[in-house]
Write an enzyme that holds these catalytic residues in place. Structure first.
Site, mmCIF file in Angstrom:
data_model
loop_
_atom_site.group_PDB
_atom_site.id
_atom_site.type_symbol
_atom_site.label_atom_id
_atom_site.label_comp_id
_atom_site.label_asym_id
_atom_site.label_seq_id
_atom_site.Cartn_x
_atom_site.Cartn_y
_atom_site.Cartn_z
ATOM 1 N N GLY A 136 3.063 5.686 -3.243
ATOM 2 C CA GLY A 136 4.265 6.212 -3.801
ATOM 3 C C GLY A 136 4.315 6.559 -5.398
ATOM 4 N N SER A 188 0.903 -1.238 0.092
ATOM 5 C CA SER A 188 0.115 -0.029 -0.054
ATOM 6 C C SER A 188 0.812 1.143 -0.090
ATOM 7 C CB SER A 188 -0.749 -0.079 0.930
ATOM 8 O OG SER A 188 -1.742 -1.108 1.249
ATOM 9 N N ASP A 189 1.927 1.161 0.563
ATOM 10 C CA ASP A 189 2.944 2.368 0.846
ATOM 11 C C ASP A 189 3.386 2.590 -0.549
ATOM 12 O OD1 ASP A 189 3.512 3.471 3.557
ATOM 13 O OD2 ASP A 189 3.247 1.453 3.978
ATOM 14 N N THR A 190 3.993 1.505 -1.217
ATOM 15 C CA THR A 190 4.963 1.647 -2.485
ATOM 16 C C THR A 190 3.731 2.137 -3.584
ATOM 17 O OG1 THR A 190 4.736 -0.660 -2.775
ATOM 18 C CG2 THR A 190 6.613 0.297 -1.863
#
Length: 417
Positions: A183, A178-180
């Protein structure tokens, strides 16, 4: 040679993962990324993962998660909770093209560092806020991390062993997806907003990106079966829900993934790889929907044959027959793979303490403006004095006074490990 973003400056107020992932990509493209960190502590992920050793083999305070996200940047340590620190950041924002932050919604307003405050002094600024739930909505004030968004987005409902089998239940992915994903969306949005500023409007704009939104959007190829037809995607383990055989198989010394995507590939698998041409003409397996419907009779036949030889044996046959397949590798095997080595994904960059350090490089290969891995991740506050002199014209006495007051921190190589 001019870098892709050699004329762009990014003020990076983000930390942890999603924001630094986006700004590292911008830095790889040549942008001057100035990473603002807390004096004394720095980005939280400086303390997560395996430590980097210095030239003498001693562990430093920087760890692998930080090192994966922050190359090609300059670090300045400023206490944004102080009025003087806030003023320094506002002055830096006047010189910037982009600001990226991933605080909780509304947090930076109390410091006068929110979008409205900074774009009032620099209308050309592209300001990107990455938050868990976005700047609006009933959950906007809530905190959240990757696992929360893997759960809420439906991703976990698709990941893991099917119900009724040993080990059944939802699973997380093996990295903070989810972070990447957020990003990547942030980087794309920033580039689009810069293009619009420079070719259409002359002004920047605000980007409100929610990690939950990004993860839901990234899953649309699966979610659309429910959206358009009310068909709920199911958890099926490694195998595909859409085609067959498209899953992992055990070999004598490891595992391979075979990904048959069409009828021609299935025929090649049967005739040229496993030596069972009669399967290719069996009416039960004549096309993709039929193979999916009869996977319970087809897959065990293939699996029994593949167990009888090694990964290398089967991979040679699969590649010769142009059947999509690959071994299920550990990271040591990944980095030893001749294709990965040929593509140059493992790179070396200079590092202040280690001399040089390995990184997983940027995969984009531009013909005219190649990505340059100029420098390794910075020490905390390594560039504080440099940036304040260069961009704000501060004198050494001014910098020393700010350090004495605890507003900033500047760190030399000898301060670590």
């Amino acid at each position: 040679m001019t870098a892709l973003l050699g004329n762009i400056r990014v003020l990076d107020l983000s930390r942890i993962l999603s924001g630094p992932w986006a700004t590292q990509m911008l830095a790889d493209f040549g942008a001057d990324v100035i990473k603002v960190e807390r004096p004394g502590a720095g980005d939280d992920v400086r303390h997560q993962g395996a430590p980097l050793n210095d030239r003498d083999g001693r562990p430093t305070s920087d760890r692998s998660v930080f090192l994966a996200l922050n190359r090609n940047k300059r670090s300045i340590a400023i206490d944004m909770a102080t009025p003087d620190g806030q003023q320094l950041i506002r002055r830096l924002a006047e010189t910037a093209d982009v600001v990226v932050e991933n605080f909780k919604a509304g947090d930076l307003k109390r410091y006068g560092l929110d979008e409205a405050s900074l774009r009032a002094i620099n209308p050309r600024l592209v300001y990107c806020s990455i938050s868990g739930f976005g700047q609006t909505g009933p959950y906007s004030a809530l905190p959240g991390y990757d696992l929360v968004f893997q759960a809420m987005s439906g991703l976990m409902s698709l990941t893991g062993v099917p119900d009724g089998q040993p080990g059944a239940g939802p699973q997380r992915t093996g990295y903070p997806i989810s972070d990447t994903t957020a990003g990547f969306y942030a980087c794309i949005g920033i580039l689009a907003a810069l293009h619009h500023r420079d070719t259409v409007s002359g002004e920047g704009q605000y980007i409100d990106l929610a990690m939950l939104d990004a993860q839901v959007a990234a899953m649309s190829s699966m979610a659309m079966s429910y959206v358009v037809a009310g068909v709920m995607p199911q958890r099926v383990g490694i195998r595909s829900q859409l085609t067959c055989p498209y899953q992992d198989f055990d070999c004598a010394d490891g595992q391979v993934m075979i990904a048959v995507g069409n009828d021609r590939q299935f025929q090649q698998l049967c005739t040229a790889v496993i030596g069972r041409p009669e399967l290719a003409t069996d009416p039960r397996y004549a096309d993709t929907p039929l193979r999916v419907a009869h996977r319970d009779s087809l897959v065990p036949v293939i699996a029994d044959i593949l167990r009888g030889n090694t990964v290398d044996h089967w991979m040679a046959r699969l590649r010769a027959a142009n059947v999509p397949a690959g071994p299920i590798n550990r990271f040591d095997q990944v980095l030893a793979d001749p294709q990965i080595q040929h593509r140059g994904l493992l790179q070396q960059v200079p590092h202040t303490l280690a001399g040089s350090m390995p990184i997983i490089g940027n995969p984009l290969q531009f013909s005219a403006t190649p990505v340059v891995h100029r420098k390794g991740p910075p020490l905390l506050g390594e560039h504080t004095a440099e940036v304040l002199r260069e961009l704000l014209d501060l004198e050494d006495d001014d910098i020393a006074a700010l350090q004495a007051q605890g507003v900033i921190e500047q760190q030399a190589a000898g301060d670590q490990p």
